[in-house]
Design an enzyme around this catalytic site. Sequence first.
Site, mmCIF file in Angstrom:
data_model
loop_
_atom_site.group_PDB
_atom_site.id
_atom_site.type_symbol
_atom_site.label_atom_id
_atom_site.label_comp_id
_atom_site.label_asym_id
_atom_site.label_seq_id
_atom_site.Cartn_x
_atom_site.Cartn_y
_atom_site.Cartn_z
ATOM 1 N N LYS A 74 0.776 -1.160 -0.008
ATOM 2 C CA LYS A 74 0.008 -0.029 0.097
ATOM 3 C C LYS A 74 0.855 1.369 -0.058
ATOM 4 C CE LYS A 74 -1.225 1.339 3.959
ATOM 5 N NZ LYS A 74 -1.812 1.882 5.177
ATOM 6 N N THR A 75 1.759 1.417 0.888
ATOM 7 C CA THR A 75 2.617 2.629 1.118
ATOM 8 C C THR A 75 3.551 2.823 -0.132
ATOM 9 O OG1 THR A 75 2.725 2.092 3.382
ATOM 10 C CG2 THR A 75 4.129 3.854 2.589
ATOM 11 N N ASP A 80 -4.573 8.137 2.743
ATOM 12 C CA ASP A 80 -4.160 6.857 3.316
ATOM 13 C C ASP A 80 -4.917 6.344 4.246
ATOM 14 O OD1 ASP A 80 -2.504 4.607 3.815
ATOM 15 O OD2 ASP A 80 -1.007 5.691 5.396
ATOM 16 N N GLU A 81 -5.282 4.916 4.418
ATOM 17 C CA GLU A 81 -5.886 4.372 5.359
ATOM 18 C C GLU A 81 -7.514 5.068 5.240
ATOM 19 O OE1 GLU A 81 -5.004 1.850 6.972
ATOM 20 O OE2 GLU A 81 -2.948 2.221 7.970
ATOM 21 N N ARG A 95 -0.524 -9.860 10.822
ATOM 22 C CA ARG A 95 0.879 -9.198 11.036
ATOM 23 C C ARG A 95 1.910 -10.098 11.005
ATOM 24 N NH1 ARG A 95 -0.261 -5.068 9.628
ATOM 25 N NH2 ARG A 95 -2.131 -6.102 8.795
ATOM 26 N N GLN A 132 -9.511 -3.958 7.414
ATOM 27 C CA GLN A 132 -8.806 -3.384 8.490
ATOM 28 C C GLN A 132 -9.202 -2.079 9.183
ATOM 29 O OE1 GLN A 132 -4.318 -3.507 8.078
ATOM 30 N NE2 GLN A 132 -4.762 -4.190 6.182
#
Length: 868
Positions: free
Chosen positions: A66-67, A254-255, A685, A339
């Site tokens: 994503k980043t 983002d997010e 994670r 998420q």
Amino acid sequence: MIRMTEPSKITSQSVPDHQPAAGGIAARARASVGPKYLSGLNPEQREAVETLDGPVLVLAGAGTGKTRVLTTRIAHILSQGRARPGEILSVTFTNKAAREMKHRLGQMLGHAVEGMPWLGTFHSIGGRILRTHAELAQLKSNFTVLDVDDQVRLLKQLLQAENIDDKRWPARMLAGLIDGWKNRGLMPSQVPSGEAAMFANGKGGKLYTSYQERLKILNAADFGDLLLENIRIFREHPDILRQYQQRFKFILVDEYQDTNVAQYLWLRLLSQAPSSFTSPRLRGEVDLRSKSGEGDSPQTELLDPDPLSASEARRDPASGAREPKGPTKNICCVGDDDQSIYGWRGAEVDNILRFDHDFPGAKVIRLERNYRSTGHILAAASHLIAHNEGRLGKTLRTEDQDGEKVTVTGSWDSEEEARGIGEEIEQLQRQGEKLNEIAILVRASYQMREFEDRFVTLGLPYRVIGGPRFYERAEIRDALAYLRVINSPADDLAFERIVNTPKRGLGDATVQMLHDHARKRRIPLFEAARAVVETDELKPKARGSLRDLVAQFDRWRAQREVTAHTDLAQIVLDESGYTEMWQKDRSADAAGRLENLKELVRSMEEFENLQGFLEHIALVMDRDGGSEEDAVSLMTLHSAKGLEFDNVFLPGWEEGLFPSQRTLDEQGRAGLEEERRLGHVGLTRARRRAKIYFATNRRIHGTWSTTIPSRFLDELPAANVEITESKGGSAWGGTGGYGASRFDDMEAFGSSYSTPGWQRAQANRNRGQGGRGGGSRGGFEEEASSFSSSSSSPDFGSFSSRRRGPLTIEGELVAKSTGTTSEFSLSDRVFHQKFGYGHVTKIDGNKLTIAFDKAGEKKVVDSFVQRA
DNA sequence: ATCGGGTAAATTTTT
DNA sequence: TTTACCCGAT
């Protein structure tokens, strides 16, 4: 609600099996097709980067890069010359994420990143805009950003003024309500009357109003205001809005799944192309931009004729206002509905679920290739999350090997669970795993204590992630309060905070009279103090110290002109006696607090002056950078989002705890789904090993209660999960001949072994092997067998018993060799990093029992304390 | 004004 | 079990 459950097609062309270690054949092949920063992206990532026009939603599952997409997209925009750095608005939620993006951009572009002035958190950017137009919100540009603590204190005063019993109607609750309203974009007048009436018999709305008025007088804004006042200004001043709309050619978020309604509205406003609605003259500019290739995508012509009204009405029922309608600009939101775990804090999953309704014509791109976890882990996480209904639907896949299955381990009680995990960690350590690659993720922070206790006993280095953030710590807020009073004498909240810190004999009575004075004469507290010391209304003692305080501040303010702000801060801390206060403090964290104060002063260097520092501090400071030491990480599932580890331990999967009963009660099905997403976050994670635990008995608030394994366990796919024995149990449970002596030793040593839970465990142990009762344990074993037949595989069992004995003995030996010579003797004064000062009450080899001044009696390994 | 004891309450927490 | 807050005693 839209549902998009068909998995997107992935063509069967070859892809690198790992996230671009840059250099595969495929990568090189692609490199020839475009700029080099695009090489190594998979096709979906590349599409997400290259689709510049019109609204784009990138559904980026966990570990899908994503980043990377976000930063590459910015690089792409810049290198294509589509916008200058100052024309890209790029928002994140955390400072950490913003820093990360800046860092990665810097790597990608060289050093040209300093010029990304609009890359930051929602709040810091909102704050920046608000400072520019502060007067439109009845503020001065140097307004203070209040933290939660200030907020509550202010509300308490208002409650008192209204004669409301703040026991029955706690200020904290009101703060929560107001915060909730602000999260939903509601100004006082827009709060639904039913809700406004909920607090204090109908006074809620009025309190909100007077709170806002008070904020203006104090020249202060809370976090919510940073966005809400933006929205108000944008609505009331179309010309200003237009100015920003024109500036931001591209918006990246983002997010996105974590955005609340206010953030959504803010983005909505900014993301619209400056339209003819407000000014015909702009028409031309829009056309001009279209010609030069910067206009909107062709899709915009297919727009829902009234895209806003539906969502506006839904989200903002009280608002009569309609935003000006215009074509949507180039906004790219990246997020993962699976998420979304901050619903309880105002985040609206709906924002992401409805994206293509809110931003018509949006292109939705799914990133489903996971480059993080092994097959079994990913499968387990995917199956779990598949039980949610309100989701857009993604299917994560990996080309990595299956790896180890996810393990599920039951223990008798939470102490056994902690012991078992402790042993497994030691075992991993023996196998050469770095402690830095091991994390324990808990649902609630009170679960951490047991692990901490265990790790302290074992001498296993650990670090707690999360907790109070840097600037929320008392010492930091105190120090800031001093500086705030210097900077702005009208900052009553800051003055009140430090007027008697350190103790100066200026208690409630004095403060109360200052308040009366201030209110009567409509002056700030500080000026009231100045006036009052000239009278004899105060007792001589109080009068004296108050006069000194006022004089000190006058002196500091004078010094401000001639002294560097960092030096000034140091002077203030020293002369006020604040440093000394902590130097004299005997508690464990005093040293850390002094260290934090130093860090604060150090961090001021990054700012031009005191003013600049204070403007940013509340928004920019976050937790101190973790130490470099190799240590196990201990944190909540929430704070684990965005992190990854080779080995992840997930204890406490029990009904009531996880999923949390309270969430279920309060949020119902939506709450359950959010809990499930939390589980999904936890599992994803892990890179190589994910280990889940549940206990049959757990101590909650001191009392033991029996628990049932979490329903989420039943939702894990049988094929990817293995049920194992608790090793914490069998270690003392008498298997393997060694147990008895170890057990005796433990019993002598650990106070915890006399707890009811343990006694029950012991009683139970006699009935079944390894502490297992005859199967009447919440029905888990029956269900367990339905999804895995490999209960306690013989291989693993023999492996562990073969290895465990020698290992543990070695551990003993190591431990003993460091301390048998008894460095300490009874009643020695000692200091412990975590528990502070105390004296030795008992010595057992290298294990000391210490009565701590503040933390009570604890058992610790001697290498963890030093002579005081 | 401050200290100490007694009592109620108790997730998660990007800014 | 702990912790935060309130009230009463010094």
